[in-house]
Write an enzyme that holds these catalytic residues in place. Structure first.
Site, PDB file in Angstrom:
ATOM      1  CB  SER A  41      -0.922   0.018   1.233  1.00 24.50           C
ATOM      2  OG  SER A  41      -1.854  -1.041   1.187  1.00 24.50           O
ATOM      3  NE  ARG A 100     -10.128  -6.441  21.524  1.00 25.35           N
ATOM      4  CZ  ARG A 100     -10.794  -6.794  20.453  1.00 25.35           C
ATOM      5  NH1 ARG A 100     -11.333  -8.012  20.391  1.00 25.35           N
ATOM      6  NH2 ARG A 100     -10.932  -5.960  19.438  1.00 25.35           N
ATOM      7  CB  CYS A 129     -17.203  -4.036  17.269  1.00 28.52           C
ATOM      8  SG  CYS A 129     -17.280  -5.669  16.507  1.00 28.52           S
ATOM      9  CG  HIS A 249     -21.937  -5.424  15.188  1.00 29.79           C
ATOM     10  ND1 HIS A 249     -21.904  -5.708  13.843  1.00 29.79           N
ATOM     11  CD2 HIS A 249     -20.684  -5.697  15.673  1.00 29.79           C
ATOM     12  CE1 HIS A 249     -20.689  -6.142  13.518  1.00 29.79           C
ATOM     13  NE2 HIS A 249     -19.936  -6.135  14.602  1.00 29.79           N
ATOM     14  CG  ASN A 323     -19.805  -2.912  12.684  1.00 29.85           C
ATOM     15  OD1 ASN A 323     -20.829  -2.522  12.122  1.00 29.85           O
ATOM     16  ND2 ASN A 323     -18.809  -3.462  12.022  1.00 29.85           N
TER      17      ASN A 323
END
Length: 345
Positions: A41, A100, A129, A249, A323
Protein backbone atom coordinates in the site's frame (compact mmCIF):
# COMPACT_ATOMS: atom_id res chain seq x y z
CA UNK A 1 -3.80 21.61 24.88
CA UNK A 2 -0.67 19.76 23.77
CA UNK A 3 -0.28 18.85 20.12
CA UNK A 4 0.19 15.15 19.45
CA UNK A 5 2.09 13.26 16.76
CA UNK A 6 -0.16 10.41 15.60
CA UNK A 7 0.36 7.23 13.59
CA UNK A 8 -2.36 4.91 12.27
CA UNK A 9 -1.26 1.34 11.52
CA UNK A 10 -3.64 -0.35 9.10
CA UNK A 11 -4.66 3.03 7.73
CA UNK A 12 -6.06 1.60 4.49
CA UNK A 13 -8.46 -0.81 6.24
CA UNK A 14 -12.10 -0.26 7.16
CA UNK A 15 -11.36 0.77 10.75
CA UNK A 16 -8.15 2.64 9.96
CA UNK A 17 -9.89 4.94 7.51
CA UNK A 18 -12.62 5.64 10.08
CA UNK A 19 -10.01 6.47 12.73
CA UNK A 20 -8.51 9.08 10.40
CA UNK A 21 -11.95 10.52 9.64
CA UNK A 22 -12.85 10.75 13.34
CA UNK A 23 -9.54 12.39 14.30
CA UNK A 24 -10.17 15.11 11.74
CA UNK A 25 -13.89 15.43 12.38
CA UNK A 26 -13.43 15.80 16.14
CA UNK A 27 -10.47 18.20 15.78
CA UNK A 28 -8.11 15.95 17.69
CA UNK A 29 -5.08 18.07 18.69
CA UNK A 30 -2.62 16.42 16.32
CA UNK A 31 0.46 18.14 14.97
CA UNK A 32 0.98 15.35 12.43
CA UNK A 33 -0.81 12.18 11.31
CA UNK A 34 1.25 9.39 9.75
CA UNK A 35 -0.57 6.66 7.81
CA UNK A 36 1.07 3.24 7.92
CA UNK A 37 0.24 -0.02 6.16
CA UNK A 38 1.91 -2.97 4.42
CA UNK A 39 4.48 -2.60 1.68
CA UNK A 40 1.88 -3.15 -1.06
CA UNK A 41 0.00 0.00 0.00
CA UNK A 42 3.03 2.29 0.10
CA UNK A 43 2.48 5.45 -1.92
CA UNK A 44 -1.31 5.19 -1.93
CA UNK A 45 -3.04 8.52 -1.52
CA UNK A 46 -5.84 8.97 1.00
CA UNK A 47 -7.90 12.14 1.09
CA UNK A 48 -9.84 12.95 4.26
CA UNK A 49 -11.12 16.17 5.75
CA UNK A 50 -9.84 18.08 2.74
CA UNK A 51 -6.30 16.88 3.44
CA UNK A 52 -4.06 14.59 1.44
CA UNK A 53 -2.11 11.78 3.11
CA UNK A 54 0.43 9.37 1.61
CA UNK A 55 0.65 5.84 3.00
CA UNK A 56 4.04 4.68 4.31
CA UNK A 57 5.31 1.19 5.12
CA UNK A 58 5.10 0.03 8.72
CA UNK A 59 8.64 -0.47 10.02
CA UNK A 60 10.12 0.01 13.51
CA UNK A 61 11.50 3.42 12.60
CA UNK A 62 7.97 4.57 11.71
CA UNK A 63 7.30 5.20 15.39
CA UNK A 64 10.18 7.55 16.06
CA UNK A 65 8.69 10.80 17.34
CA UNK A 66 5.15 9.36 17.51
CA UNK A 67 3.13 10.11 20.68
CA UNK A 68 0.01 8.00 20.05
CA UNK A 69 -0.17 5.06 17.64
CA UNK A 70 -3.49 3.47 16.65
CA UNK A 71 -3.17 -0.17 15.60
CA UNK A 72 -5.85 -1.75 13.41
CA UNK A 73 -4.03 -4.11 11.06
CA UNK A 74 -4.64 -7.47 12.71
CA UNK A 75 -3.30 -9.19 15.80
CA UNK A 76 -0.08 -10.42 14.20
CA UNK A 77 0.95 -6.90 13.19
CA UNK A 78 0.13 -5.62 16.67
CA UNK A 79 2.27 -8.34 18.26
CA UNK A 80 5.08 -7.51 15.83
CA UNK A 81 5.15 -3.73 16.22
CA UNK A 82 3.22 -2.54 19.30
CA UNK A 83 5.96 -3.09 21.85
CA UNK A 84 8.50 -1.61 19.42
CA UNK A 85 6.32 1.50 19.18
CA UNK A 86 6.23 1.75 22.98
CA UNK A 87 10.01 1.42 23.18
CA UNK A 88 10.29 4.39 20.83
CA UNK A 89 8.04 6.54 23.03
CA UNK A 90 4.53 6.00 21.68
CA UNK A 91 1.38 5.03 23.55
CA UNK A 92 -0.39 2.31 21.57
CA UNK A 93 -4.17 2.05 21.27
CA UNK A 94 -4.70 -1.42 19.87
CA UNK A 95 -7.91 -2.36 18.09
CA UNK A 96 -7.15 -6.09 17.81
CA UNK A 97 -7.56 -8.96 20.27
CA UNK A 98 -3.79 -9.29 20.75
CA UNK A 99 -3.64 -7.72 24.23
CA UNK A 100 -7.22 -7.48 25.47
CA UNK A 101 -7.04 -10.16 28.14
CA UNK A 102 -3.54 -9.35 29.39
CA UNK A 103 -3.76 -8.58 33.11
CA UNK A 104 -1.31 -5.69 32.78
CA UNK A 105 -3.01 -3.97 29.83
CA UNK A 106 -6.18 -1.90 30.38
CA UNK A 107 -9.23 -2.71 28.25
CA UNK A 108 -11.12 0.56 28.00
CA UNK A 109 -14.49 2.03 27.13
CA UNK A 110 -14.12 5.62 28.39
CA UNK A 111 -17.75 5.96 29.51
CA UNK A 112 -17.38 2.82 31.64
CA UNK A 113 -13.86 2.49 33.06
CA UNK A 114 -11.97 5.68 32.30
CA UNK A 115 -9.79 5.36 35.39
CA UNK A 116 -8.19 2.23 33.92
CA UNK A 117 -6.27 4.52 31.56
CA UNK A 118 -4.22 5.80 34.48
CA UNK A 119 -2.73 2.32 34.86
CA UNK A 120 -1.44 1.87 31.31
CA UNK A 121 2.18 0.95 30.66
CA UNK A 122 2.26 1.95 27.02
CA UNK A 123 -0.42 -0.26 25.48
CA UNK A 124 -4.19 0.19 25.79
CA UNK A 125 -6.59 -2.34 24.31
CA UNK A 126 -9.79 -1.37 22.50
CA UNK A 127 -12.50 -3.98 23.19
CA UNK A 128 -14.41 -6.07 20.69
CA UNK A 129 -17.02 -4.06 18.79
CA UNK A 130 -19.97 -6.01 20.19
CA UNK A 131 -18.66 -5.71 23.73
CA UNK A 132 -18.25 -1.94 23.49
CA UNK A 133 -21.85 -1.14 22.58
CA UNK A 134 -23.22 -3.58 25.15
CA UNK A 135 -21.24 -2.32 28.14
CA UNK A 136 -21.86 1.30 27.13
CA UNK A 137 -25.62 0.65 27.23
CA UNK A 138 -25.52 -1.38 30.44
CA UNK A 139 -23.13 0.74 32.53
CA UNK A 140 -25.75 3.29 33.70
CA UNK A 141 -28.02 0.39 34.68
CA UNK A 142 -25.21 -1.47 36.45
CA UNK A 143 -24.19 1.67 38.33
CA UNK A 144 -27.69 2.32 39.69
CA UNK A 145 -29.22 -1.13 40.10
CA UNK A 146 -26.33 -3.59 40.04
CA UNK A 147 -25.93 -6.40 37.54
CA UNK A 148 -25.46 -10.14 38.03
CA UNK A 149 -26.40 -11.79 34.72
CA UNK A 150 -26.18 -11.01 31.00
CA UNK A 151 -27.38 -13.24 28.17
CA UNK A 152 -26.76 -11.67 24.76
CA UNK A 153 -27.44 -12.72 21.19
CA UNK A 154 -25.70 -10.59 18.58
CA UNK A 155 -26.67 -9.97 14.96
CA UNK A 156 -23.43 -8.68 13.47
CA UNK A 157 -22.78 -6.88 10.19
CA UNK A 158 -20.30 -8.22 7.67
CA UNK A 159 -18.13 -5.10 7.96
CA UNK A 160 -16.92 -6.60 11.23
CA UNK A 161 -15.07 -9.18 9.10
CA UNK A 162 -13.39 -6.54 6.94
CA UNK A 163 -13.67 -4.97 3.52
CA UNK A 164 -13.40 -8.37 1.81
CA UNK A 165 -16.54 -9.58 3.59
CA UNK A 166 -18.46 -6.51 2.43
CA UNK A 167 -17.34 -7.16 -1.14
CA UNK A 168 -18.36 -10.81 -0.84
CA UNK A 169 -21.85 -9.90 0.41
CA UNK A 170 -22.32 -7.60 -2.57
CA UNK A 171 -21.01 -10.13 -5.11
CA UNK A 172 -23.03 -12.99 -3.59
CA UNK A 173 -26.21 -10.89 -3.68
CA UNK A 174 -25.73 -10.36 -7.41
CA UNK A 175 -24.95 -14.04 -7.96
CA UNK A 176 -28.08 -15.05 -6.03
CA UNK A 177 -30.31 -12.66 -7.98
CA UNK A 178 -28.82 -13.88 -11.27
CA UNK A 179 -29.29 -17.49 -10.15
CA UNK A 180 -25.57 -18.12 -10.48
CA UNK A 181 -23.48 -20.36 -8.29
CA UNK A 182 -22.52 -18.50 -5.09
CA UNK A 183 -18.83 -18.14 -4.29
CA UNK A 184 -18.01 -18.10 -0.54
CA UNK A 185 -14.43 -17.64 0.67
CA UNK A 186 -14.59 -15.42 3.76
CA UNK A 187 -17.35 -16.31 6.23
CA UNK A 188 -17.84 -17.54 8.86
CA UNK A 189 -14.07 -17.49 9.40
CA UNK A 190 -11.54 -16.79 6.67
CA UNK A 191 -9.12 -19.37 8.05
CA UNK A 192 -11.78 -22.04 8.54
CA UNK A 193 -12.17 -25.23 6.55
CA UNK A 194 -15.69 -24.45 5.32
CA UNK A 195 -17.23 -21.22 4.07
CA UNK A 196 -20.89 -20.36 3.64
CA UNK A 197 -22.74 -17.65 1.71
CA UNK A 198 -23.86 -14.67 3.78
CA UNK A 199 -26.17 -13.18 1.13
CA UNK A 200 -29.79 -14.02 2.05
CA UNK A 201 -28.45 -16.12 4.89
CA UNK A 202 -27.69 -16.08 8.63
CA UNK A 203 -24.56 -17.79 9.95
CA UNK A 204 -24.50 -18.79 13.66
CA UNK A 205 -20.71 -18.66 13.84
CA UNK A 206 -18.24 -15.78 14.13
CA UNK A 207 -14.58 -16.82 14.38
CA UNK A 208 -13.52 -20.39 15.17
CA UNK A 209 -14.93 -22.71 17.84
CA UNK A 210 -13.37 -23.38 21.21
CA UNK A 211 -13.51 -26.83 22.83
CA UNK A 212 -16.34 -25.49 25.03
CA UNK A 213 -18.59 -25.15 21.97
CA UNK A 214 -18.45 -21.35 22.10
CA UNK A 215 -16.79 -19.35 19.35
CA UNK A 216 -13.83 -17.10 20.06
CA UNK A 217 -16.08 -14.09 19.37
CA UNK A 218 -18.49 -15.27 22.05
CA UNK A 219 -15.68 -15.86 24.52
CA UNK A 220 -14.33 -12.37 23.79
CA UNK A 221 -17.68 -10.85 24.76
CA UNK A 222 -17.89 -12.97 27.92
CA UNK A 223 -14.37 -12.32 29.18
CA UNK A 224 -14.05 -8.71 28.05
CA UNK A 225 -17.33 -7.72 29.70
CA UNK A 226 -16.17 -9.10 33.04
CA UNK A 227 -12.82 -7.31 32.74
CA UNK A 228 -14.27 -3.93 31.75
CA UNK A 229 -16.86 -3.97 34.54
CA UNK A 230 -14.32 -5.37 37.00
CA UNK A 231 -16.79 -8.13 37.93
CA UNK A 232 -15.09 -11.54 37.79
CA UNK A 233 -18.20 -13.32 39.07
CA UNK A 234 -20.63 -11.68 36.63
CA UNK A 235 -22.67 -14.33 34.79
CA UNK A 236 -22.30 -13.70 31.05
CA UNK A 237 -23.25 -15.85 28.06
CA UNK A 238 -23.19 -14.91 24.38
CA UNK A 239 -24.33 -16.24 21.02
CA UNK A 240 -22.79 -14.36 18.08
CA UNK A 241 -24.44 -14.46 14.67
CA UNK A 242 -23.46 -12.96 11.29
CA UNK A 243 -26.26 -11.42 9.23
CA UNK A 244 -26.34 -9.93 5.70
CA UNK A 245 -26.10 -6.29 6.80
CA UNK A 246 -23.17 -4.09 5.75
CA UNK A 247 -22.77 -1.96 8.89
CA UNK A 248 -24.30 -1.88 12.34
CA UNK A 249 -24.33 -4.59 14.97
CA UNK A 250 -27.59 -5.42 16.76
CA UNK A 251 -27.91 -7.16 20.12
CA UNK A 252 -30.78 -8.77 21.99
CA UNK A 253 -29.76 -8.53 25.64
CA UNK A 254 -31.33 -10.12 28.71
CA UNK A 255 -30.12 -8.86 32.08
CA UNK A 256 -30.80 -9.57 35.72
CA UNK A 257 -30.17 -6.68 38.08
CA UNK A 258 -29.54 -6.89 41.83
CA UNK A 259 -32.72 -5.09 42.84
CA UNK A 260 -36.27 -6.41 42.54
CA UNK A 261 -39.30 -4.17 42.01
CA UNK A 262 -37.67 -1.88 39.45
CA UNK A 263 -40.03 -0.81 36.68
CA UNK A 264 -39.30 -0.50 32.97
CA UNK A 265 -39.83 3.25 33.32
CA UNK A 266 -37.17 3.46 36.05
CA UNK A 267 -34.75 1.42 33.98
CA UNK A 268 -35.37 3.61 30.93
CA UNK A 269 -34.89 6.76 32.99
CA UNK A 270 -31.35 5.71 33.91
CA UNK A 271 -30.43 5.87 30.22
CA UNK A 272 -32.09 9.19 29.38
CA UNK A 273 -29.56 11.96 28.85
CA UNK A 274 -26.53 9.67 29.12
CA UNK A 275 -23.84 10.93 26.71
CA UNK A 276 -23.53 8.63 23.72
CA UNK A 277 -26.82 6.82 24.38
CA UNK A 278 -30.00 7.44 22.37
CA UNK A 279 -33.31 5.95 23.50
CA UNK A 280 -35.60 4.78 20.67
CA UNK A 281 -38.32 2.99 22.58
CA UNK A 282 -41.89 3.86 21.63
CA UNK A 283 -43.91 0.91 20.39
CA UNK A 284 -46.90 3.14 19.65
CA UNK A 285 -44.92 4.69 16.80
CA UNK A 286 -42.84 1.59 16.04
CA UNK A 287 -39.74 3.42 17.22
CA UNK A 288 -36.79 1.11 17.89
CA UNK A 289 -33.13 0.90 16.84
CA UNK A 290 -32.21 -0.55 13.44
CA UNK A 291 -28.74 -0.88 11.88
CA UNK A 292 -29.76 0.80 8.62
CA UNK A 293 -30.44 4.03 10.53
CA UNK A 294 -27.50 3.69 12.96
CA UNK A 295 -24.93 3.54 10.15
CA UNK A 296 -22.64 6.56 10.19
CA UNK A 297 -23.79 7.67 13.64
CA UNK A 298 -21.61 7.75 16.76
CA UNK A 299 -24.23 6.85 19.34
CA UNK A 300 -25.41 3.58 20.86
CA UNK A 301 -29.15 3.18 20.31
CA UNK A 302 -31.34 1.40 22.88
CA UNK A 303 -34.95 0.24 22.61
CA UNK A 304 -37.48 -2.59 23.11
CA UNK A 305 -37.12 -2.30 26.88
CA UNK A 306 -39.29 -4.94 28.58
CA UNK A 307 -39.65 -6.60 31.95
CA UNK A 308 -39.13 -10.34 31.90
CA UNK A 309 -42.46 -12.09 32.58
CA UNK A 310 -40.94 -14.71 34.88
CA UNK A 311 -37.99 -13.14 36.70
CA UNK A 312 -38.64 -10.27 39.14
CA UNK A 313 -35.31 -8.62 38.35
CA UNK A 314 -35.05 -9.59 34.67
CA UNK A 315 -35.22 -7.19 31.72
CA UNK A 316 -34.82 -7.36 27.95
CA UNK A 317 -33.43 -4.66 25.68
CA UNK A 318 -32.31 -4.20 22.06
CA UNK A 319 -29.05 -2.36 21.37
CA UNK A 320 -27.71 -1.20 17.98
CA UNK A 321 -24.58 0.72 17.00
CA UNK A 322 -22.30 1.27 14.01
CA UNK A 323 -19.59 -1.30 14.63
CA UNK A 324 -16.95 0.66 12.71
CA UNK A 325 -17.57 3.80 14.78
CA UNK A 326 -18.39 3.38 18.48
CA UNK A 327 -17.53 -0.28 18.07
CA UNK A 328 -14.01 0.50 16.86
CA UNK A 329 -12.72 3.81 15.48
CA UNK A 330 -14.66 6.23 17.67
CA UNK A 331 -13.89 4.37 20.89
CA UNK A 332 -10.19 4.36 19.95
CA UNK A 333 -10.25 8.11 19.32
CA UNK A 334 -12.13 8.71 22.58
CA UNK A 335 -9.38 6.80 24.38
CA UNK A 336 -6.80 9.07 22.75
CA UNK A 337 -8.80 12.17 23.70
CA UNK A 338 -8.95 10.92 27.29
CA UNK A 339 -5.18 10.33 27.32
CA UNK A 340 -4.65 13.94 26.28
CA UNK A 341 -7.10 15.24 28.89
CA UNK A 342 -5.60 13.11 31.65
CA UNK A 343 -2.07 13.93 30.46
CA UNK A 344 -1.19 10.23 30.58
CA UNK A 345 0.52 9.77 27.20
Amino acid sequence: MSKVNVAIVGATGAVGTKILEKLLERNFPSSSIKLLASKRSVGNEIVAGGQQFIVEETVPESFDGVDIAFFSAGGNISKMFAEEAVKRGAVVIDNTSAFRMSETIPLVVPEVNLDALREHKGIIANPNCSTIQMVAALEPIREKFGLNRIIVSTYQAVSGAGVEAIDELESQSKQFENRESIDAKILPSAGGERHYPIAYNVIPQIDSFDSSGYTLEELKMINETKKIFGLKDLKVSATCIRIPVVSGHSESIYIEIDKEGVTVEELRETLVGVPGIVIQDDITTQSYPMPLFAEGKDEVFVGRLRKDPDHPAGFHLWVVSDNLLKGAALNSVQIAESLVELKTF
